[in-house]
Design an enzyme around this catalytic site. Sequence first.
Site, mmCIF file in Angstrom:
data_model
loop_
_atom_site.group_PDB
_atom_site.id
_atom_site.type_symbol
_atom_site.label_atom_id
_atom_site.label_comp_id
_atom_site.label_asym_id
_atom_site.label_seq_id
_atom_site.Cartn_x
_atom_site.Cartn_y
_atom_site.Cartn_z
ATOM 1 N N SER A 79 0.824 -0.993 -0.220
ATOM 2 C CA SER A 79 -0.288 -0.167 0.011
ATOM 3 C C SER A 79 0.968 0.974 0.170
ATOM 4 O O SER A 79 2.027 1.589 0.910
ATOM 5 C CB SER A 79 -0.874 0.088 1.261
ATOM 6 N N ARG A 118 -24.726 -23.455 -40.635
ATOM 7 C CA ARG A 118 -23.355 -23.146 -39.556
ATOM 8 C C ARG A 118 -23.806 -21.537 -40.964
ATOM 9 O O ARG A 118 -23.628 -20.712 -41.808
ATOM 10 C CB ARG A 118 -22.404 -23.817 -40.615
#
Length: 154
Positions: A79, A118
């Site tokens: 941090s 398809r």
Amino acid sequence: VVDLGIGGLKADLDMIQPRLAERLDLGLATPWQATRDPIVALGSLLTQITGALGKLGVDVTLLAQNEVAAMRLEGGGGSSAMAHKSNPVNAEVLVALARANAGLSGTLAQAQLHENERSGAAWTLEWLTLPPMLLNTGASLQLAQKLLDQIRIA
């Protein structure tokens, strides 16, 4: 049984395909071009895997909060504001990957819609969607192992 219209000749259609395949020394195969269910099933499996690992990430994130402190993560992300803090980066990424696959799963399901035998668009959509889902799942499996190695029970 179907009337073939040739002098009253009738044929059992369920028998034609296997007998013809046997005579030609061929195997029987389903028409994969229009049968997209296995692709969607694979996407669903990938989503279930990343979802389970994402749940692990959510739980670890909550349990590692300073307010709860049921566990701590060794070697988490640092941090900039609090040097002592260890951010649950791997846990958070697991959650993000699970959410990404959940969204992609819906996109993949759209590829089931084919025109005629398809659809080029549907086929292309599968290949735009499935590879990232596979990568997300592989990354989730690797991160989950790293995360499990980081956990220290308080």
